[in-house]
Design an enzyme around this catalytic site. Structure first.
Site, mmCIF file in Angstrom:
data_model
loop_
_atom_site.group_PDB
_atom_site.id
_atom_site.type_symbol
_atom_site.label_atom_id
_atom_site.label_comp_id
_atom_site.label_asym_id
_atom_site.label_seq_id
_atom_site.Cartn_x
_atom_site.Cartn_y
_atom_site.Cartn_z
ATOM 1 N N VAL A 116 0.864 -1.177 0.000
ATOM 2 C CA VAL A 116 0.000 0.000 0.000
ATOM 3 C C VAL A 116 0.901 1.227 0.000
ATOM 4 O O VAL A 116 1.819 1.329 0.814
ATOM 5 C CB VAL A 116 -0.918 0.025 1.231
ATOM 6 N N CYS A 117 0.673 2.126 -0.931
ATOM 7 C CA CYS A 117 1.422 3.379 -0.996
ATOM 8 C C CYS A 117 2.927 3.097 -1.120
ATOM 9 O O CYS A 117 3.353 2.312 -1.956
ATOM 10 C CB CYS A 117 1.095 4.223 0.234
#
Length: 320
Positions: A116-117
């Site tokens: 994520v990210c």
């Protein structure tokens, strides 16, 4: 719900973790459990400490060392983003070599690894993204591509799935990724139930851009133009004329037209069309009727909707 197997979901909690990157997916898996999914959850630390301070200053405890576990095919690992000064620090990355080796082993075991990210940096440092399609937060594209030239970085993509590796753009996209995984594990109906439980009405997919039209052209400091953009966005189903928009921000129509173009780089009419097209495509993808979509976009007819979408994209939805 088609999958009755036991699933283990692991959530890495690195130092200075971005809270929503980890809590968003974790909460969706919690909700999935309340709907009957057989999910076992674990929260992992990168070291022997059982407590980590997030980037927001909140303490997260009761963590287990990652090295205590060996993942398998029915296991999922979420790797959230962390503060950039950490993954830019040479010493920090060198210290994490044991974790990178562990991560490589879990990939060979066919566990699903989900970044994520800026969690994508940890996957990339482990060599997992060489020759693989991936994405990360738009702000880090240039740096990521320079550091990891063998990674097939896809820009303007919310989610990317390549084999048993998954990556997402940033922050709230971790929620979209969690729903995507839940749909893979169970089915679309089950994922929709979880989305409804957490009041997510517009589920985003692999084909959605990182920055939708509702976020683009907003990177400026002109308050009056922000107000006009907000008014356009919130009233797409209604007819809006330049005179009313100008009056709402105490400007003449001529001055508003000039300032909007100067501030955003596009005209008010072009901006409104782009908003309508994005909303229309989203509603059509969810199965809405053509005439309903036309009304929601403030258009007079289905033919007007078809003409607008055809003007802005070469891929017409099948409903049209």
């Amino acid at each position: 719900m088609r999958n009755k197997k036991n699933v283990r979901a692991f959530f890495l909690v690195p130092p200075e973790v971005q809270l929503l990157d980890i809590t968003g997916p974790a909460h969706l898996f919690y909700e999935a459990k309340t709907y009957g999914a057989n999910i076992e959850t674990h929260y992992l630390s990168l070291d022997l400490n059982n407590e980590v301070i997030s980037s927001a200053g909140i303490s997260l405890g009761r963590l287990e060392p990652y090295s205590n576990f060996e993942l398998a095919e029915n296991d999922i690992l979420f790797v959230p983003g962390l503060e950039s000064h950490l993954f830019f620090a040479i010493d920090f990355m060198k210290d994490q070599q044991p974790f990178f080796t562990w991560l490589q082993y879990q990939v060979r075991n066919n566990a699903k690894i989900c970044s994520v990210c800026t969690g994508a940096y940890l996957l990339a440092f482990a060599g997992l993204l060489n020759g693989k399609h991936c994405t990360t937060h738009w702000k880090y594209f240039e740096d990521f591509q320079r550091r990891f030239p063998e990674a097939k970085l896809l820009s303007d993509r919310l989610l990317v799935h390549d084999g048993n590796l998954y990556s997402s753009a940033g922050v709230s996209s971790g929620i979209d990724l969690a729903l995507y995984i839940l749909e893979e594990l169970y089915d679309a109906v089950f994922a929709a139930k979880v989305a409804k439980e957490v009041v997510i009405y517009l589920r985003r997919t692999e084909n959605d851009p990182q920055l939708s039209m509702f976020l683009q052209y907003r990177n400026h400091m002109e308050t009056r133009i922000h107000q006009v953009q907000e008014q356009l966005t919130q009233n797409l189903s209604k007819k809006q004329n330049i005179e009313d928009l100008a009056e709402s921000v105490h400007m003449s129509p001529r001055n508003l037209t000039r300032l909007f173009k100067k501030t955003t780089g596009i005209s008010i009419g072009q901006y409104l069309q782009k908003l309508r097209v994005e909303l229309a495509l989203k509603l059509l993808s969810q199965g809405s009727k053509v005439h309903t979509v036309a009304n929601a976009c403030g258009l007079k007819s289905s033919n007007q909707l078809r003409a607008l979408i055809k003007k802005h994209t070469s891929l017409l939805p099948s409903q049209l």
